[in-house]
Design an enzyme around this catalytic site. Structure first.
Site, PDB file in Angstrom:
ATOM      1  CE  LYS A 277      -2.705   2.144   4.938  1.00  0.00           C
ATOM      2  NZ  LYS A 277      -2.613   1.277   3.732  1.00  0.00           N
TER       3      LYS A 277
ATOM      4  CB  SER B  87      -0.957   0.018   1.197  1.00  0.00           C
ATOM      5  OG  SER B  87      -0.237   0.168   2.408  1.00  0.00           O
TER       6      SER B  87
END
Length: 207
Positions: free
Chosen positions: A98, A50
């Site tokens: 993230k 991701s």
């Protein structure tokens, strides 16, 4: 004279002092190393794609745990945070990584006519984002959200393969473990993780 050390005693005492001082230095260094590892820096492994191309599966990173307790979060930071609930399956661990896109009070929206993300009305050029073939958009869907107090909006750099705040919502700031600052392994991936300050520092504060 009485009480005056002999020539033989002097080097012996100096030798013991050296050994004693060396032992103290070693103990202090080991203690400092333990405290740094236990309370200031932690290592994490990247489990998914991701955050590609910034972070690849299997990369090992070091995380500064002074963020956000002592050092404040900033837009563009790559952070590790605990699963607020429902982000991960039981077999996937407890931590995620993230990029911070929105701070409390920010309005995050996508996308402008050039496919860019905007924060508080300012479009941000993000060279690290993986785009879909033939597309200039940094994300597939349009959205606009205001980040609540005490929370942050996070997104993966590989946004076409990242279940981030667009899916799960904002993250409590208190769940942030720390800011990732370097890739340590494998050796050919070694790099310092920047936040692209020249882009993110242009974002105006929320009104």
């Amino acid at each position: 004279m009485s009480g005056t050390p002999t020539e033989r005693e002097r080097p012996q005492r100096s030798g013991w002092r050296f050994v004693r001082d060396l032992a103290i230095i070693v103990v202090v260094a080991l203690l400092a190393s333990f405290l740094v590892k236990a309370y200031l820096v932690r290592a994490f492994s990247i489990p998914s794609g991701s955050m590609e191309r910034t972070l690849l599966v299997g990369d090992r990173i070091l995380v500064n745990e002074l963020v956000p307790g002592v050092v404040p979060l900033r837009r563009g930071d790559v952070v590790v945070f605990r699963d607020p609930g429902g982000w991960l399956r039981a077999d996937q661990g407890d931590d995620l990584v993230k990029r911070v896109v929105g701070l409390p009070g920010d309005t995050v929206s996508c996308c402008d006519d050039r496919g860019r993300l905007s924060v508080n009305g300012h479009a941000v050029d993000e060279p690290y984002v993986v785009r879909a073939p033939g597309s200039d958009r940094v994300a597939a869907e349009d959205f606009s959200v205001r980040v609540p107090a005490g929370r942050i909006w996070v997104m993966g750099d590989n946004r076409y393969d990242s279940a981030d705040s667009r899916v799960h919502g904002t993250v409590p700031s208190d769940d942030v473990v720390g800011r990732a600052f370097v890739v340590t392994w494998p050796v050919d991936h070694w790099s310092v993780l920047g936040r692209y300050a020249h882009e993110w520092d242009r974002v105006p504060d929320a009104r």
